[in-house]
Design an enzyme around this catalytic site. Structure first.
Site, PDB file in Angstrom:
ATOM      1  N   CYS A 132       0.834  -1.207   0.000  1.00 14.48           N
ATOM      2  CA  CYS A 132       0.000   0.000   0.000  1.00 14.48           C
ATOM      3  C   CYS A 132       0.865   1.252   0.000  1.00 14.48           C
ATOM      4  O   CYS A 132       1.416   1.635   1.045  1.00 14.48           O
ATOM      5  CB  CYS A 132      -0.942   0.001   1.202  1.00 14.48           C
ATOM      6  SG  CYS A 132      -2.020   1.450   1.290  1.00 14.48           S
ATOM      7  N   CYS A 135      -0.489   4.067   2.225  1.00 16.21           N
ATOM      8  CA  CYS A 135      -0.287   3.830   3.655  1.00 16.21           C
ATOM      9  C   CYS A 135       1.153   4.085   4.079  1.00 16.21           C
ATOM     10  O   CYS A 135       1.411   4.668   5.135  1.00 16.21           O
ATOM     11  CB  CYS A 135      -0.646   2.378   4.004  1.00 16.21           C
ATOM     12  SG  CYS A 135      -2.259   1.828   3.430  1.00 16.21           S
ATOM     13  N   ASP A 136       2.112   3.634   3.275  1.00 12.42           N
ATOM     14  CA  ASP A 136       3.501   3.547   3.738  1.00 12.42           C
ATOM     15  C   ASP A 136       4.488   4.422   2.985  1.00 12.42           C
ATOM     16  O   ASP A 136       5.662   4.492   3.360  1.00 12.42           O
ATOM     17  CB  ASP A 136       3.971   2.087   3.658  1.00 12.42           C
ATOM     18  CG  ASP A 136       3.129   1.158   4.530  1.00 12.42           C
ATOM     19  OD1 ASP A 136       2.655   1.626   5.582  1.00 12.42           O
ATOM     20  OD2 ASP A 136       2.948  -0.012   4.160  1.00 12.42           O
TER      21      ASP A 136
END
Length: 317
Positions: A132, A135-136
């Site tokens: 992701c 997300c990261d």
């Protein structure tokens, strides 16, 4: 007999459980083989509202679970292998626990990111391996990143990650890309994106502090080399966890559950879907939680309407 059963304990399932429990629906929540969903595989979550300093993914999921339990939700660990949605009450077959019957069902079983299934890959999720970018990506500011994949998702993630990384290398096992021309052009025009096509990933290389490289094999020469990197983002698609439904719920060609626009309602009355199992676009914890709220409210209204209908039928007998 249960009023409502929730399948899955990611952000959508747990949010649905919180709302249902507060409405005195006494939901039974069935956890699969990954309680907490994909967030339990991440480290720090910085984009979930309400946590200015961030929160660890497993901690966020544990807090949601405790909140649902506080209001009366019950949890059972198990794996649903088969369902019968042809009549109410619905029947669920749970491995090791037999059959469970319920008046309503909320499906929040999520979608699993497809993995390369190469050595050291799963062991380093959260240590440099991610599925992701949204997300990261922030954690790789100024670092070298590899994106594996050749479709639109890979192109989109590569372009997004250039906001943070010093270099993004796209690795794909074929010479040709599956991505649409417009997505390919965007990636090729981005000066931070480099290419390693016709290279098959064969091993994630990692040290004590996480990922250090990706070993690939050139498909023409057979030569192996290690591409140095600080992070590897796998972007080869997702697989919605819907096989156990046996085709009783309408899905798209990939397997994502179709819901009526603006609702969580499926084609089967009394069955609702929320989270990544019906969302192939956003796939974020906050959107999953929002759809879990929708499913709970839709389910509550459905059960209340059913109760009124059943009571009126009884009076008319």
């Amino acid at each position: 007999m249960h009023k409502v059963v929730v399948l899955g304990t990611g952000p959508s399932g747990l949010t649905a459980a919180i709302y249902l429990a507060r409405a005195n629906m006494n939901p039974l929540v069935i956890e699969g083989d990954q309680p907490g969903g994909q967030l339990t595989l991440t480290t720090e979550v910085e984009n979930f509202p309400g946590f200015p300093d961030g929160i660890m993914g497993p901690e966020l999921m544990e807090n949601m679970r405790k909140q649902a339990e506080r209001f009366g939700a019950t949890f059972e660990r198990g794996w649903v292998t088969e369902v019968d949605l042809s009549k109410r009450p619905f029947t669920l077959k749970v491995e090791g626990k037999g059959e469970i019957q319920t008046q309503a069902l909320i499906i929040s079983t999520g979608a699993s990111a497809k993995m390369l299934e190469i050595p050291n890959e799963r062991e380093n999720i959260g240590r440099g391996v991610s599925t992701c970018a949204t997300c990261d990506g922030f954690f790789f500011r100024g670092k070298k990143i590899i994106v594996v994949g050749g479709g639109d998702s890979a192109m989109e993630e590569a372009n997004f990650l250039t906001k943070f990384a010093s270099e993004v290398r796209l690795v794909h096992r074929r010479e040709e890309l599956r991505a649409s021309k417009i997505m390919q052009d965007r990636a090729r025009e981005n000066p931070k994106v480099t290419w390693s096509l016709n290279n098959t990933p064969i091993e994630v290389v990692a040290g004590e502090n996480g990922v250090t490289g990706l070993k690939v094999k050139n498909n023409e020469t057979g030569q192996e080399e290690v591409l140095e990197t600080d992070g590897i983002f796998i972007a080869i698609g997702h697989r919605p966890n819907t096989a156990f439904l046996g085709g009783q719920i309408e899905t798209d060609e990939i397997g994502y559950i179709k819901v009526k626009p603006g609702t969580s309602e499926t084609n089967v009355e009394g069955v609702f879907a929320c989270g990544d199992v019906q969302d192939n676009k956003y796939r974020q914890a906050i959107t999953a939680a929002g759809s879990g709220c929708m499913a709970a409210l839709d389910c509550e209204r459905y059960l209340e309407g059913s109760a009124v209908h059943d009571w009126s039928q009884t009076l008319n007998k």
